[in-house]
Design a protein around this motif. Structure first.
Motif, PDB file in Angstrom:
ATOM      1  N   MET A  88       0.835  -1.198   0.000  1.00  0.00           N
ATOM      2  CA  MET A  88       0.000   0.000   0.000  1.00  0.00           C
ATOM      3  C   MET A  88       0.872   1.252   0.000  1.00  0.00           C
ATOM      4  O   MET A  88       2.046   1.205   0.371  1.00  0.00           O
ATOM      5  N   LYS A  89       0.274   2.361  -0.397  1.00  0.00           N
ATOM      6  CA  LYS A  89       1.035   3.605  -0.523  1.00  0.00           C
ATOM      7  C   LYS A  89       0.204   4.767  -0.037  1.00  0.00           C
ATOM      8  O   LYS A  89      -0.993   4.863  -0.307  1.00  0.00           O
ATOM      9  N   LYS A  90       0.843   5.675   0.699  1.00  0.00           N
ATOM     10  CA  LYS A  90       0.190   6.903   1.170  1.00  0.00           C
ATOM     11  C   LYS A  90       0.441   8.035   0.196  1.00  0.00           C
ATOM     12  O   LYS A  90       1.373   8.001  -0.609  1.00  0.00           O
ATOM     13  N   SER A  91      -0.377   9.059   0.294  1.00  0.00           N
ATOM     14  CA  SER A  91      -0.199  10.224  -0.567  1.00  0.00           C
ATOM     15  C   SER A  91       0.977  11.071  -0.112  1.00  0.00           C
ATOM     16  O   SER A  91       1.573  11.790  -0.890  1.00  0.00           O
ATOM     17  N   HIS A 154       0.394  -6.188   8.942  1.00  0.00           N
ATOM     18  CA  HIS A 154       1.271  -5.684   9.999  1.00  0.00           C
ATOM     19  C   HIS A 154       1.090  -4.170  10.063  1.00  0.00           C
ATOM     20  O   HIS A 154       1.431  -3.444   9.119  1.00  0.00           O
ATOM     21  N   SER A 155       0.560  -3.710  11.170  1.00  0.00           N
ATOM     22  CA  SER A 155       0.102  -2.328  11.277  1.00  0.00           C
ATOM     23  C   SER A 155       1.200  -1.288  11.090  1.00  0.00           C
ATOM     24  O   SER A 155       0.917  -0.153  10.730  1.00  0.00           O
ATOM     25  N   GLN A 156       2.458  -1.630  11.335  1.00  0.00           N
ATOM     26  CA  GLN A 156       3.537  -0.654  11.220  1.00  0.00           C
ATOM     27  C   GLN A 156       4.209  -0.687   9.852  1.00  0.00           C
ATOM     28  O   GLN A 156       5.254  -0.076   9.650  1.00  0.00           O
ATOM     29  N   THR A 157       3.638  -1.422   8.906  1.00  0.00           N
ATOM     30  CA  THR A 157       4.224  -1.540   7.571  1.00  0.00           C
ATOM     31  C   THR A 157       3.138  -1.335   6.515  1.00  0.00           C
ATOM     32  O   THR A 157       1.955  -1.446   6.811  1.00  0.00           O
ATOM     33  N   PRO A 158       3.533  -1.076   5.267  1.00  0.00           N
ATOM     34  CA  PRO A 158       2.537  -0.948   4.194  1.00  0.00           C
ATOM     35  C   PRO A 158       2.225  -2.271   3.517  1.00  0.00           C
ATOM     36  O   PRO A 158       1.592  -2.285   2.462  1.00  0.00           O
ATOM     37  N   TYR A 159       2.682  -3.393   4.081  1.00  0.00           N
ATOM     38  CA  TYR A 159       2.543  -4.681   3.413  1.00  0.00           C
ATOM     39  C   TYR A 159       1.362  -5.480   3.949  1.00  0.00           C
ATOM     40  O   TYR A 159       1.094  -5.505   5.145  1.00  0.00           O
ATOM     41  N   VAL A 160       0.672  -6.139   3.010  1.00  0.00           N
ATOM     42  CA  VAL A 160      -0.466  -6.987   3.335  1.00  0.00           C
ATOM     43  C   VAL A 160      -0.262  -8.331   2.645  1.00  0.00           C
ATOM     44  O   VAL A 160       0.121  -8.376   1.469  1.00  0.00           O
ATOM     45  N   PHE A 161      -0.515  -9.402   3.372  1.00  0.00           N
ATOM     46  CA  PHE A 161      -0.375 -10.749   2.827  1.00  0.00           C
ATOM     47  C   PHE A 161      -1.773 -11.362   2.742  1.00  0.00           C
ATOM     48  O   PHE A 161      -2.484 -11.444   3.736  1.00  0.00           O
ATOM     49  N   ILE A 162      -2.138 -11.785   1.538  1.00  0.00           N
ATOM     50  CA  ILE A 162      -3.503 -12.250   1.303  1.00  0.00           C
ATOM     51  C   ILE A 162      -3.492 -13.656   0.734  1.00  0.00           C
ATOM     52  O   ILE A 162      -2.751 -13.952  -0.216  1.00  0.00           O
ATOM     53  N   SER A 163      -4.296 -14.508   1.315  1.00  0.00           N
ATOM     54  CA  SER A 163      -4.579 -15.825   0.756  1.00  0.00           C
ATOM     55  C   SER A 163      -6.049 -15.809   0.369  1.00  0.00           C
ATOM     56  O   SER A 163      -6.933 -15.901   1.223  1.00  0.00           O
ATOM     57  N   ALA A 164      -6.293 -15.645  -0.928  1.00  0.00           N
ATOM     58  CA  ALA A 164      -7.655 -15.395  -1.398  1.00  0.00           C
ATOM     59  C   ALA A 164      -8.398 -16.699  -1.649  1.00  0.00           C
ATOM     60  O   ALA A 164      -7.801 -17.737  -1.913  1.00  0.00           O
ATOM     61  N   SER A 165      -9.708 -16.605  -1.580  1.00  0.00           N
ATOM     62  CA  SER A 165     -10.559 -17.732  -1.933  1.00  0.00           C
ATOM     63  C   SER A 165     -10.671 -17.804  -3.446  1.00  0.00           C
ATOM     64  O   SER A 165     -10.085 -16.999  -4.181  1.00  0.00           O
ATOM     65  N   VAL A 166     -11.436 -18.764  -3.936  1.00  0.00           N
ATOM     66  CA  VAL A 166     -11.599 -18.897  -5.383  1.00  0.00           C
ATOM     67  C   VAL A 166     -12.434 -17.771  -5.964  1.00  0.00           C
ATOM     68  O   VAL A 166     -12.484 -17.598  -7.174  1.00  0.00           O
ATOM     69  N   LEU A 167     -13.100 -17.009  -5.117  1.00  0.00           N
ATOM     70  CA  LEU A 167     -13.944 -15.909  -5.592  1.00  0.00           C
ATOM     71  C   LEU A 167     -13.081 -14.672  -5.861  1.00  0.00           C
ATOM     72  O   LEU A 167     -13.032 -13.738  -5.070  1.00  0.00           O
ATOM     73  N   LYS A 168     -12.352 -14.673  -6.969  1.00  0.00           N
ATOM     74  CA  LYS A 168     -11.432 -13.592  -7.279  1.00  0.00           C
ATOM     75  C   LYS A 168     -12.145 -12.271  -7.527  1.00  0.00           C
ATOM     76  O   LYS A 168     -11.543 -11.211  -7.410  1.00  0.00           O
ATOM     77  N   GLY A 169     -13.426 -12.341  -7.865  1.00  0.00           N
ATOM     78  CA  GLY A 169     -14.164 -11.114  -8.109  1.00  0.00           C
ATOM     79  C   GLY A 169     -14.330 -10.268  -6.865  1.00  0.00           C
ATOM     80  O   GLY A 169     -14.656  -9.075  -6.962  1.00  0.00           O
ATOM     81  N   ASN A 170     -14.100 -10.862  -5.682  1.00  0.00           N
ATOM     82  CA  ASN A 170     -14.223 -10.115  -4.431  1.00  0.00           C
ATOM     83  C   ASN A 170     -12.930  -9.414  -4.019  1.00  0.00           C
ATOM     84  O   ASN A 170     -12.927  -8.654  -3.052  1.00  0.00           O
ATOM     85  N   TYR A 184      -4.551   4.449   3.713  1.00  0.00           N
ATOM     86  CA  TYR A 184      -3.692   4.547   2.531  1.00  0.00           C
ATOM     87  C   TYR A 184      -4.570   4.969   1.355  1.00  0.00           C
ATOM     88  O   TYR A 184      -5.794   5.048   1.469  1.00  0.00           O
ATOM     89  N   HIS A 185      -3.926   5.215   0.197  1.00  0.00           N
ATOM     90  CA  HIS A 185      -4.730   5.644  -0.950  1.00  0.00           C
ATOM     91  C   HIS A 185      -4.558   4.734  -2.154  1.00  0.00           C
ATOM     92  O   HIS A 185      -5.262   4.882  -3.151  1.00  0.00           O
ATOM     93  N   ASP A 186      -3.630   3.778  -2.072  1.00  0.00           N
ATOM     94  CA  ASP A 186      -3.409   2.897  -3.219  1.00  0.00           C
ATOM     95  C   ASP A 186      -2.866   1.554  -2.728  1.00  0.00           C
ATOM     96  O   ASP A 186      -2.198   1.483  -1.686  1.00  0.00           O
ATOM     97  N   ILE A 187      -3.159   0.489  -3.467  1.00  0.00           N
ATOM     98  CA  ILE A 187      -2.652  -0.836  -3.136  1.00  0.00           C
ATOM     99  C   ILE A 187      -2.385  -1.577  -4.429  1.00  0.00           C
ATOM    100  O   ILE A 187      -3.173  -1.502  -5.380  1.00  0.00           O
ATOM    101  N   ARG A 188      -1.261  -2.279  -4.488  1.00  0.00           N
ATOM    102  CA  ARG A 188      -0.888  -3.022  -5.690  1.00  0.00           C
ATOM    103  C   ARG A 188      -0.290  -4.369  -5.307  1.00  0.00           C
ATOM    104  O   ARG A 188       0.417  -4.485  -4.313  1.00  0.00           O
ATOM    105  N   GLU A 189      -0.571  -5.365  -6.154  1.00  0.00           N
ATOM    106  CA  GLU A 189       0.015  -6.681  -5.939  1.00  0.00           C
ATOM    107  C   GLU A 189       1.466  -6.670  -6.392  1.00  0.00           C
ATOM    108  O   GLU A 189       1.804  -6.087  -7.424  1.00  0.00           O
ATOM    109  N   MET A 190       2.324  -7.311  -5.627  1.00  0.00           N
ATOM    110  CA  MET A 190       3.746  -7.315  -5.942  1.00  0.00           C
ATOM    111  C   MET A 190       4.170  -8.494  -6.813  1.00  0.00           C
ATOM    112  O   MET A 190       5.339  -8.672  -7.105  1.00  0.00           O
ATOM    113  N   GLU A 191       3.213  -9.317  -7.246  1.00  0.00           N
ATOM    114  CA  GLU A 191       3.503 -10.485  -8.074  1.00  0.00           C
ATOM    115  C   GLU A 191       4.557 -11.367  -7.421  1.00  0.00           C
ATOM    116  O   GLU A 191       5.533 -11.787  -8.025  1.00  0.00           O
TER     117      GLU A 191
END
Length: 346
Positions: A88-91, A154-170, A184-191
């Motif tokens: 995630m990224k702040k302005s 982790h609240s002190q970092t801009p990183y989020v770790f996600i294990s998504a379900s099969v419902l990718k539309g969500n 934050y104002h933006d979030i991007r997957e790091m591949e």
């Protein structure tokens, strides 16, 4: 207690190894110590699960309590899931005080404003990690508790770790809720993906760094043994080359264990190289390429290329830079002159 809740608790208990059921139920804390004493943990798991359900009925368990038990199980067996990293990224560079209560309220409000049939459960851990479990429903169906998404923030970092379900539309809904709740104002997957959540944390939190210092060479074991009828001039040369490869690998990858990375992707851009006489391109335009790597242990696989004779040592920086580039959205822009010949048209 609702029948669907009882069945979900029963199935969750069945997933737990029998020797660990008592420990996990103690971590759950929903059943009293006196109730746990009545359980016979030496019988088959099906019997244990039925007795646990009966005790939960006495305590009037609901889906939120059942979801907490599921989080505890996935926290212990986190390697059973595939995790992706988001940044995630702040302005601006302002640092705000993090309020966990405010975070939970904003997250729930944002998600439920878009989808009412959703179950949201939180659990906090000592390493400042907030585990979030989201079971998704539809406007006409109740949440499916067997295909939830898991988020580790982790609240002190801009990183989020996600294990998504099969419902990718969500996923867009989930990302929007995270951005709003964490200010934050933006979030991007790091591949960047792996079953090893701790390895991903080591990379993005810079707890892992490759070594670049020079090591003192050590002779290979058994290096003085010369095969019968062998040319004595060849053996020292081979031994010297193998030792050089070992030394270069230590300098690039370090001597310790490597983070278990399973998927990586980045974008390359360079000028297309070709024989001027062939006149392949009328215009000099950049050549773009999307490169994907996947392996049960990607960094260990790259490390083994040179010793196996499948690549020259040292490896191209495009391969050895993977953990470092991962900290910057994992998007690499390589300019003219840095593109490896193996990726370029002759």
């Amino acid at each position: 207690m609702d029948e669907t809740v009882a069945e979900y608790i029963r199935r969750t208990v069945l997933r737990i190894p029998r020797d660990e059921i008592k420990m996990m139920l103690q971590k759950w804390g929903f059943l009293s110590e006196a109730q746990l004493q009545t359980l016979n943990f030496h019988q088959i798991k099906d019997k244990i699960s039925q007795e646990v359900v009966q005790l939960c009925e006495e305590n009037s368990a609901d889906i939120k309590q059942a979801a907490v038990l599921d989080i505890i199980y996935n926290h212990i067996y986190q390697n059973k899931r595939m995790w992706s990293v988001y940044q995630m990224k702040k302005s601006g560079e302002e640092v705000e005080y993090f309020d966990i209560t405010d975070f939970k309220k904003k997250f729930k409000r944002r998600l439920r404003s878009a989808l009412k049939n959703v179950t949201i459960t939180f659990k906090e851990y000592e390493d400042d990690a907030i585990w979030i479990r989201v079971a998704w429903g539809t406007p006409y169906k109740k949440p499916n508790q067997y295909k939830p998404s898991y988020v580790v923030y982790h609240s002190q970092t801009p990183y989020v770790f996600i294990s998504a379900s099969v419902l990718k539309g969500n996923m867009p809904l989930l990302c929007q809720a995270l951005v709003v709740a964490s200010n934050y104002h933006d979030i991007r997957e790091m591949e960047l993906r792996s079953h090893s959540l701790n390895s991903l944390k080591d990379i993005v939190f810079k707890r892992y760094s490759q070594n670049f210092q020079t090591y003192t060479t050590k002779p290979l074991q058994g290096g003085n043994v010369v095969p019968e009828n062998a040319d004595i001039r060849i053996v020292p040369e081979n031994r010297s080359e193998k030792e050089r490869i070992r030394r270069v690998n230590r300098e690039v990858f370090g001597s310790g264990p490597l983070p278990k990375l399973e998927f990586a992707q980045y974008t390359l851009e360079t000028m297309f190289k070709s024989d001027p006489k062939m006149d392949v391109l009328d215009k000099k335009e950049p050549f773009r390429c999307l490169v994907r790597f996947s392996s049960p242990h990607l960094l260990e696989s790259l490390k083994s290329l040179a010793p196996a004779g499948m690549a020259d040592a040292p490896l191209s920086p495009l391969l050895t830079c993977i953990p470092h580039k991962a900290r910057n959205y994992f998007k690499i822009r390589e300019k003219k002159g840095l593109f490896p010949e193996s990726f370029v048209s002759p």
